[in-house]
Design an enzyme around this catalytic site. Sequence first.
Site, PDB file in Angstrom:
ATOM      1  CB  THR A   1      -5.545-127.278  -0.343  1.00  0.00           C
ATOM      2  OG1 THR A   1      -6.472-128.375  -0.367  1.00  0.00           O
ATOM      3  CG2 THR A   1      -4.133-127.791  -0.554  1.00  0.00           C
ATOM      4  N   GLY A   2      -7.470-124.964   0.619  1.00  0.00           N
ATOM      5  CA  GLY A   2      -8.828-124.457   0.759  1.00  0.00           C
ATOM      6  C   GLY A   2      -9.231-124.285   2.209  1.00  0.00           C
ATOM      7  CB  SER A   3      -7.276-124.278   5.058  1.00  0.00           C
ATOM      8  OG  SER A   3      -6.088-123.738   4.508  1.00  0.00           O
ATOM      9  CB  THR A   4      -9.746-118.956   3.907  1.00  0.00           C
ATOM     10  OG1 THR A   4     -10.712-119.317   2.909  1.00  0.00           O
ATOM     11  CG2 THR A   4      -8.380-118.760   3.254  1.00  0.00           C
TER      12      THR A   4
ATOM     13  N   GLY B   1     -14.487-123.016   7.166  1.00  0.00           N
ATOM     14  CA  GLY B   1     -15.086-124.343   7.150  1.00  0.00           C
ATOM     15  C   GLY B   1     -14.215-125.458   7.696  1.00  0.00           C
ATOM     16  CB  ILE B   2     -14.025-129.028   6.683  1.00  0.00           C
ATOM     17  CG1 ILE B   2     -15.476-129.429   6.981  1.00  0.00           C
ATOM     18  CG2 ILE B   2     -13.087-130.209   6.924  1.00  0.00           C
ATOM     19  CD1 ILE B   2     -16.035-130.467   6.035  1.00  0.00           C
ATOM     20  N   GLY B   3     -11.666-126.883   6.408  1.00  0.00           N
ATOM     21  CA  GLY B   3     -10.238-126.632   6.248  1.00  0.00           C
ATOM     22  C   GLY B   3      -9.662-125.806   7.376  1.00  0.00           C
TER      23      GLY B   3
ATOM     24  CE1 TYR C   1     -18.705-131.562  -3.641  1.00  0.00           C
ATOM     25  CE2 TYR C   1     -20.447-133.098  -3.047  1.00  0.00           C
ATOM     26  CZ  TYR C   1     -19.337-132.352  -2.700  1.00  0.00           C
ATOM     27  OH  TYR C   1     -18.857-132.388  -1.411  1.00  0.00           O
TER      28      TYR C   1
END
Length: 261
Positions: A13-16, A18-20, A151
Amino acid sequence: MHIQFKNRKVLVTGSTHGIGLATARGFLDAGATVVINGRTQEGVDAALKRLGGNARASGFVGDLSQSQAADHLRQEHADFDILVNNLGVFGPQDFFETPDSEWDRFFQTNVMSGVRLSRQYAQGMVQRGWGRIVFISSESALNIPSDMVHYGFTKTAQLAVSRGLAKRLAGTGVTVNAVLPGPTLSEGVAEMFQAEVQRTGASLEQVAADFIATHRSSSIIRRAAHVDEVANMVIYVSSEQASATTGAALRVDGGVVDSIV
């Protein structure tokens, strides 16, 4: 050690970016079929292009902080063998200026997205006798930042969920772990440092190192990690070889957390 994921289906998830995105690329390189995720079609298409148009990569467009998007995902993809709960938001804001709505946005995005997806897909993993669930937490789960209390709270909550779910799935062949990056040169962090890069003329790496010297002085590597270094931990803990690792909080923080355990 040869890690491979042939015939394994993975959701990051959230992988467009960076780390993803680095994690998705690592899974693809090891033979997995990977579904990446982003909030916009444009972002997902751009990420798939960055992955080289790999035929084993596809995308799901949706804001997985919302339960409706999780329902739509389940309609498109009934099962996954590996779930990487990477979706997250961050940003500094003083405690006394952070409204309820922002606390809720961070909680829904960073915590409840992973809760919902784990609830959706873990039971299928149990039925098949194998599965991996990974939560991308942060060293901020242990070192709560005074300028991002909202956060840090969500990252600590992820540790509670991952440990508790690991215990709930005891003996099933499904492992659940959390990975805790420290300061990492993702696109989001690079954007945060961009003004300082322009002001000083220093490289991004140097600005990040100066930040760490000032704000994360306990760092042992004394630099920011690269996204691939975090992704490598995710790939390992998702592998067959990591079958005895579950309920763990695995730090990729460069030694920022000053603890021997």
